[in-house]
Scaffold this motif. Structure first.
Motif: not given
Length: 226
Positions: A86, A88, A112, A128, A130, A140
């Motif tokens: 995650h 995040t 992700i 987000h 990413l 990633v």
């Protein structure tokens, strides 16, 4: 449970590594996070062959007290995680830039989970991280997180990466390659430099006998070559 997990992963190749899961915003997880990381560091030193990926930073603003947003990913990387699940909440961490620089330097990938982060955390689109990770050179990979719970599959995650995050074909290919390169597969990797697509010396020519021998001995490299 951690001791058993490390022993199982060390003894039985069907177990590819160790992770800890369940809600990171739960009170015991927040209260004891630093203790959990110390336990993992201790066991990782005792069992250095066991691969480690850790859920970390599966939190966001408003879900937990602000102090629980400051360093979970940093601690997980320091504990020896080779992948971060995650991640995040990276933008809220005190030393986010240093942590992402270390992940890029040491090849610590971030898993992700676009659908999961939307459904569970309400984090999507420009909120987000990413592309923040990508901008800092962090490897990633894409994941469904839990296909049976979220009713998503890998195809949908790639579609979301395009429609929601603006990734193009070259970026998707890079992520697909990273999915194999950072997977806990047995054997050596095909790429000496995965970002530059530089193969190991034995496979400078994929058709060479030396490469055939190398691929036969290394499952990860064989899947990457395919």
């Amino acid at each position: 449970s951690l001791i058993l997990g490390f022993l199982m992963a060390e003894a039985d190749p069907r177990f590819v590594g160790v992770n800890i899961v369940m809600p990171e915003d739960a009170y015991p997880a927040r209260r004891d996070y630093r203790l959990h990381m110390a336990m993992i560091r201790f066991l990782a030193a005792k069992h250095p062959g066991v691969k480690l990926t850790l859920h970390a930073g599966e939190v966001t603003l408003g879900l937990v007290p602000p102090q629980d947003l400051t360093d979970h990913i940093e601690q997980a990387v320091a504990a020896g995680a080779k992948r971060i699940g995650h991640g995040t909440g990276i933008a809220f961490e005190d030393r986010a830039e240093d942590t992402m620089a270390r992940m890029a330097r040491e090849g610590v990938a971030v898993e992700i989970n676009l659908s999961s982060n939307d459904v569970i955390l309400g984090v999507k689109g420009a909120d987000h991280p990413l592309n923040l990770y990508r901008a800092h050179g962090v490897p990633v990979v894409l994941s469904t997180d839990d296909q049976g719970v979220l009713r998503s599959d890998m195809t949908n995650e790639y579609v979301r990466a395009v429609t929601e995050q603006g990734l193009g074909y070259a970026e998707l290919k890079k992520i697909a390659r990273a999915g194999l390169h950072y997977a806990f597969l047995p054997g050596e990797a095909l790429w000496a430099d995965v970002s530059g697509l530089k193969p190991v010396a034995a496979c400078a020519d994929l058709a060479a006998p030396a490469c055939t021998k190398f691929l036969s001995a290394n499952e990860k490299a064989r899947l990457q070559a395919d």
